[in-house]
Design a protein around this motif. Structure first.
Motif, PDB file in Angstrom:
ATOM      1  N   PRO A  71       0.804  -1.232   0.000  1.00 44.48           N
ATOM      2  CA  PRO A  71       0.000   0.000   0.000  1.00 44.48           C
ATOM      3  C   PRO A  71       0.833   1.276   0.000  1.00 44.48           C
ATOM      4  O   PRO A  71       0.430   2.286  -0.580  1.00 44.48           O
ATOM      5  CB  PRO A  71      -0.820  -0.128   1.299  1.00 44.48           C
ATOM      6  N   LEU A  75       0.755   4.737  -2.262  1.00 42.99           N
ATOM      7  CA  LEU A  75       0.707   6.054  -1.624  1.00 42.99           C
ATOM      8  C   LEU A  75       1.842   6.938  -2.126  1.00 42.99           C
ATOM      9  O   LEU A  75       1.611   8.053  -2.624  1.00 42.99           O
ATOM     10  CB  LEU A  75       0.780   5.892  -0.109  1.00 42.99           C
ATOM     11  N   MET A 294      -5.566   4.261  -0.996  1.00 43.25           N
ATOM     12  CA  MET A 294      -4.275   4.926  -0.907  1.00 43.25           C
ATOM     13  C   MET A 294      -3.998   5.767  -2.147  1.00 43.25           C
ATOM     14  O   MET A 294      -3.436   6.872  -2.065  1.00 43.25           O
ATOM     15  CB  MET A 294      -3.166   3.893  -0.711  1.00 43.25           C
ATOM     16  N   GLY A 322      -1.230   8.728   5.394  1.00 37.84           N
ATOM     17  CA  GLY A 322      -1.126   7.353   4.913  1.00 37.84           C
ATOM     18  C   GLY A 322      -0.523   6.442   5.967  1.00 37.84           C
ATOM     19  O   GLY A 322      -0.994   5.313   6.171  1.00 37.84           O
ATOM     20  N   PHE A 326      -2.264   3.261   7.850  1.00 38.77           N
ATOM     21  CA  PHE A 326      -1.623   1.938   7.846  1.00 38.77           C
ATOM     22  C   PHE A 326      -1.537   1.383   9.266  1.00 38.77           C
ATOM     23  O   PHE A 326      -1.898   0.219   9.512  1.00 38.77           O
ATOM     24  CB  PHE A 326      -0.230   2.038   7.234  1.00 38.77           C
ATOM     25  N   ALA A 354     -10.135   5.348   4.858  1.00 38.98           N
ATOM     26  CA  ALA A 354      -9.133   6.004   4.018  1.00 38.98           C
ATOM     27  C   ALA A 354      -9.749   6.465   2.703  1.00 38.98           C
ATOM     28  O   ALA A 354      -9.469   7.574   2.220  1.00 38.98           O
ATOM     29  CB  ALA A 354      -7.970   5.051   3.758  1.00 38.98           C
TER      30      ALA A 354
END
Length: 368
Positions: A71, A75, A294, A322, A326, A354
């Protein structure tokens, strides 16, 4: 003009995928370096091995860690791509030509979703397979060390009629077959009301798992209220296969996506809680949405016009947010494993939050 505008989303998508690939290369390089140092310390310091073997172990172990941090590739990659387009005034020209931000962000989000689906369906099983090979190779290299410091192993198998609890002082694999050493088997019969009644205990020097049965050698068997019976070998039925037995030795994160439903059924039939495996399954199902979230989040934080200033600070805020999402995801998974929150909420709440955050910021930036 229509043709040019139609090509813009494809151009932005290409720049985004290039940015994601660059971010993935950097993350993969860092992970490989860290894994190599860790394996050199834990394996190289306890066995006589060379650089090539350590590098091979690193190649086997790194993919599972890379998938966990994937991810961040979306991002950082999406953020870098859109900030670059903004600094070169390409985004400004697109929006001045009447192209909505939704038009070139949506393909990037869809691409992230598709990559997430491919990751779950294909890359996750491959990483799980490599992780199994890593454990096998690591065990082979540390055979002398593990022999001197054996680790106790517990397994359980059963069906509606009987349950068997298996304890072993050590385990390994010989020719792809699971082998247990210093084995104790506690056998129970399932009563009419579902209760367990102890029937007999079996001690064996060694047990090997073959399709449909365990092969025991050096057997000592004792039933309730009876004496001990010795025999050279004995076979007992088994509901486990090699893969299922290996999975009992590993964490849910090391089990392939396509194996999780069968693992859940087998675990519940054996009388164990399948909550960790159910949580892992839901987490993998939510992975495509997390990748898309993301991507949207990074794009939304990089659309601010250069002339307004503060783009670097806003991009840095996107990176920080971000990281927050996470770790929030990991926190929710911990709560789910502790049964504090439902499994669906633990797996799906972080990516949904998100995504909604990114969409909210994008609406505010685009539509005021």
């Amino acid at each position: 003009m229509r043709l040019g505008i139609g090509r813009l989303p494809t151009y932005v998508l290409g720049r985004t995928l290039l940015g994601v690939a660059g971010a993935l290369a950097v993350i993969a390089g860092v992970i490989v370096l860290i894994e190599f140092v860790d394996i050199s310390r834990t394996v190289g310091g306890r066995s006589e091995t060379n650089f090539v073997h350590l590098l091979w172990l690193t190649v086997l172990k790194a993919p599972s860690t890379i998938l966990t941090l994937l991810p961040f590739a979306f991002l950082f990659g999406t953020l870098a791509a859109f900030v670059g387009l903004n600094r070169r005034s390409e985004l400004i020209a697109m929006r001045a030509a009447g192209v909505s931000a939704w038009r070139f962000i949506l393909p990037a989000a869809v691409a992230a979703f598709v990559v997430g689906a491919v990751t779950v369906a294909a890359l996750n099983p491959l990483a799980a397979l490599l992780n199994v090979k890593f454990e096998q190779a690591r065990t082979a290299m540390l055979e002398d060390y593990l022999t001197s410091t054996p680790k106790e192993t517990w397994l359980r198998q059963g069906d509606a009629k009987s349950q068997v609890v298996i304890r072993a002082r050590a385990h390994d694999q010989v020719g792809g077959t699971v082998r247990l050493k210093g084995v104790s088997l506690f056998m129970y019969a399932v009563g009419p009301n579902g209760g367990l009644e102890f029937s007999r205990r079996i001690e064996a020097d060694e047990a090997r798992l073959y399709p449909g049965y365990w092969r025991l050698t050096g057997v000592r068997e004792a039933a309730a209220g009876a004496g001990t019976v010795r025999s050279e070998s004995l076979s007992i039925p088994s509901t486990l296969d090699d893969q299922a037995a290996i999975e009992r030795f590993t964490t849910p994160d090391a089990i392939a996506f396509w194996r999780l439903p069968a693992t859940i059924r087998g675990t519940e039939q054996a009388g164990f809680s399948a909550l960790p495996y159910r949580l892992r399954l839901q987490q993998l199902l939510a992975t495509p949405l997390l990748f898309a979230a993301m991507s949207v989040l990074a794009a939304a934080f990089s659309l601010r016009l250069m002339r307004l200033g503060g783009l670097a600070a806003l991009a840095g805020s996107g990176v920080a947010l971000g990281f927050i999402f996470f770790f929030f995801n990991q926190f929710c998974l911990a709560l789910g494993k502790a049964e504090i929150i439902p499994t669906l909420a633990a797996a799906w709440a972080p990516p949904l939050l998100a995504l909604l955050s990114g969409l909210t910021l994008l609406c505010y930036t685009e539509d005021g």
